[in-house]
Design an enzyme around this catalytic site. Structure first.
Site, PDB file in Angstrom:
ATOM      1  N   CYS A 101       0.832  -1.199   0.000  1.00 25.40           N
ATOM      2  CA  CYS A 101       0.000   0.000   0.000  1.00 25.40           C
ATOM      3  C   CYS A 101       0.871   1.255   0.000  1.00 25.40           C
ATOM      4  O   CYS A 101       0.576   2.222  -0.711  1.00 25.40           O
ATOM      5  CB  CYS A 101      -0.929   0.000   1.207  1.00 25.40           C
ATOM      6  N   CYS A 104      -6.636  -1.646   7.466  1.00 30.99           N
ATOM      7  CA  CYS A 104      -7.536  -0.565   7.848  1.00 30.99           C
ATOM      8  C   CYS A 104      -8.974  -0.798   7.408  1.00 30.99           C
ATOM      9  O   CYS A 104      -9.912  -0.363   8.069  1.00 30.99           O
ATOM     10  CB  CYS A 104      -7.021   0.748   7.276  1.00 30.99           C
TER      11      CYS A 104
END
Length: 396
Positions: free
Chosen positions: A127, A228
């Site tokens: 990411c 997340c």
């Protein structure tokens, strides 16, 4: 408790005495990446006291409608609301950019493939490379803006180079317990040059104290854990079953060869973890996963020799200084460095050398390493200097 003047002075020292192309100066455009957490909130507060042209940006990386067809219960909505509250208090403009498509294509789908093949990927590393220091930079409203993040990391500059100008170096922060260079190890030199880390010199407790002192809306927010977009509503394995179909297989006691149980997919287990097999006389731990036979092999006790490895083979290796690997890495003797093969560990001494023309690295550790999992990320350091990383292919 740290005073604001002390914190601001330290930040100013980071930005003083260098060429304007190396650190932001008064009036420069700075974009702070905010997540809704306390770290990025304090980062924004520090920068708001400086003479920068400051704006904030929030990344939406997951579209809950892909799972349920509705936005109800979206974690990102609360995060975005918190970012807006902090920015209103600090009187800085903020905006949101939707990178959910980029995240799906560049991070999540490749991670799914690794899980399905029996590996243990690290989407957070990908990411940072593909989204925060990739797609986000491409979407910044001002292309020549600096990017500030709430990562616990440091950036320094080389004294000189053959290119005729200093080069950025990614370093471990003063708070080694919060060191996030492992997650930043795959970003390139160019995005690193545009980035700085205002929390580099501040331990986590001090950051929390500053948030409380300045009465930031996120001061009491709990630490975020795990991916997340999963949130706390579901166990990770239960959530992942929405994307990976079951593939039943055998669980085998490696010491006896006997089948002692079954599993619903290799991706549900990680090397070194407690296998939780019922009916065993002692705790059994995952020592091997065989993608070809779809078998999982377990051994008794957490210190069984089969759980340790001396040598690690890592592929798809990238150096932050892409064309400048460490001197001696291509020799048969290799070079002495240090290694992290998971985030929550201290670097260990090793010898590393290139194979296959530099795309792969063989890492021989001074001491045997426990629970090294294929698919995870191996990161090499020279002291506190983070050099680069690759994907662990096997450990022996």
């Amino acid at each position: 408790m740290l005073s604001f003047r002390f914190v601001a002075r330290r930040l100013a020292v980071q930005c003083r005495g260098y060429a304007t192309s190396i650190y932001p100066k008064k009036g420069d455009k700075v974009v702070v990446a905010m997540s809704g957490g306390v770290d990025s909130s304090v980062t924004a507060a520090l920068l708001a006291q400086q003479d920068f042209d400051l704006t904030a940006i929030f990344m939406r990386n997951w579209d809950t409608r892909d799972e349920s067809g509705t936005d109800q219960g979206c974690e990102w909505k609360q995060d975005w609301a918190d970012v807006q509250k902090v920015c209103r208090k600090l009187d800085i403009p903020c905006s949101m950019v939707d990178l959910s498509k980029e995240y799906w294509n560049r991070v999540f789908e490749p991670a799914l493939k690794v899980w399905e093949e029996g590996g243990t990927p690290n989407p957070d590393v990908w990411c940072n490379k593909e989204i925060k220091f990739g797609a986000l930079l491409e979407h910044l409203p001002v292309r020549d803006a600096w990017l500030a993040t709430g990562h616990y990391a440091q950036k320094a500059w080389s004294d000189s180079s053959s290119l005729g100008h200093p080069r950025p170096r990614l370093l471990r922060p003063s708070d080694k317990h919060k060191d996030q260079t492992y997650y930043l190890s795959s970003i390139g030199e160019e995005p690193l040059a545009r980035t700085f880390f205002p929390l580099a010199d501040h331990p986590k407790p001090a950051v929390r104290e500053l948030a409380q002192k300045w009465d930031l809306p996120t001061a009491s927010r709990a630490e975020s854990m795990g991916l997340c977009f999963v949130g706390e509503k579901k166990k990770f394995h239960d959530w992942l079953t929405q994307y990976i179909p079951p593939r039943p297989g055998r669980i085998i006691d490696q010491t006896t060869g006997q089948v002692v149980g079954s599993h619903q997919g290799l991706w549900q287990y990680t090397i070194g973890q407690n296998a939780r097999v019922r009916g065993m006389k002692e705790k059994m731990y995952v020592a091997e996963k065989n993608p070809k036979t779809n078998d999982i092999f377990i051994v008794p006790g957490s210190q069984h020799p089969a759980l340790f490895a001396h040598q690690i083979q890592a592929r798809n290796w990238t150096w932050i200084w892409r064309n400048s690997p460490p001197k001696g890495i291509e020799s048969s003797e290799g070079v002495k460095l240090s290694l992290k093969h998971r985030h929550c560990m201290s670097p260990v001494q090793c010898v590393a050398r290139c194979v296959d023309g530099g795309d792969s690295i063989t890492i021989t550790c001074d001491e045997p390493q426990h629970g090294v999992a294929a698919g995870q990320v191996a990161v090499l350091y020279d002291g506190d200097w983070c050099l680069g990383s690759g994907i662990i292919e096997k450990a022996t």
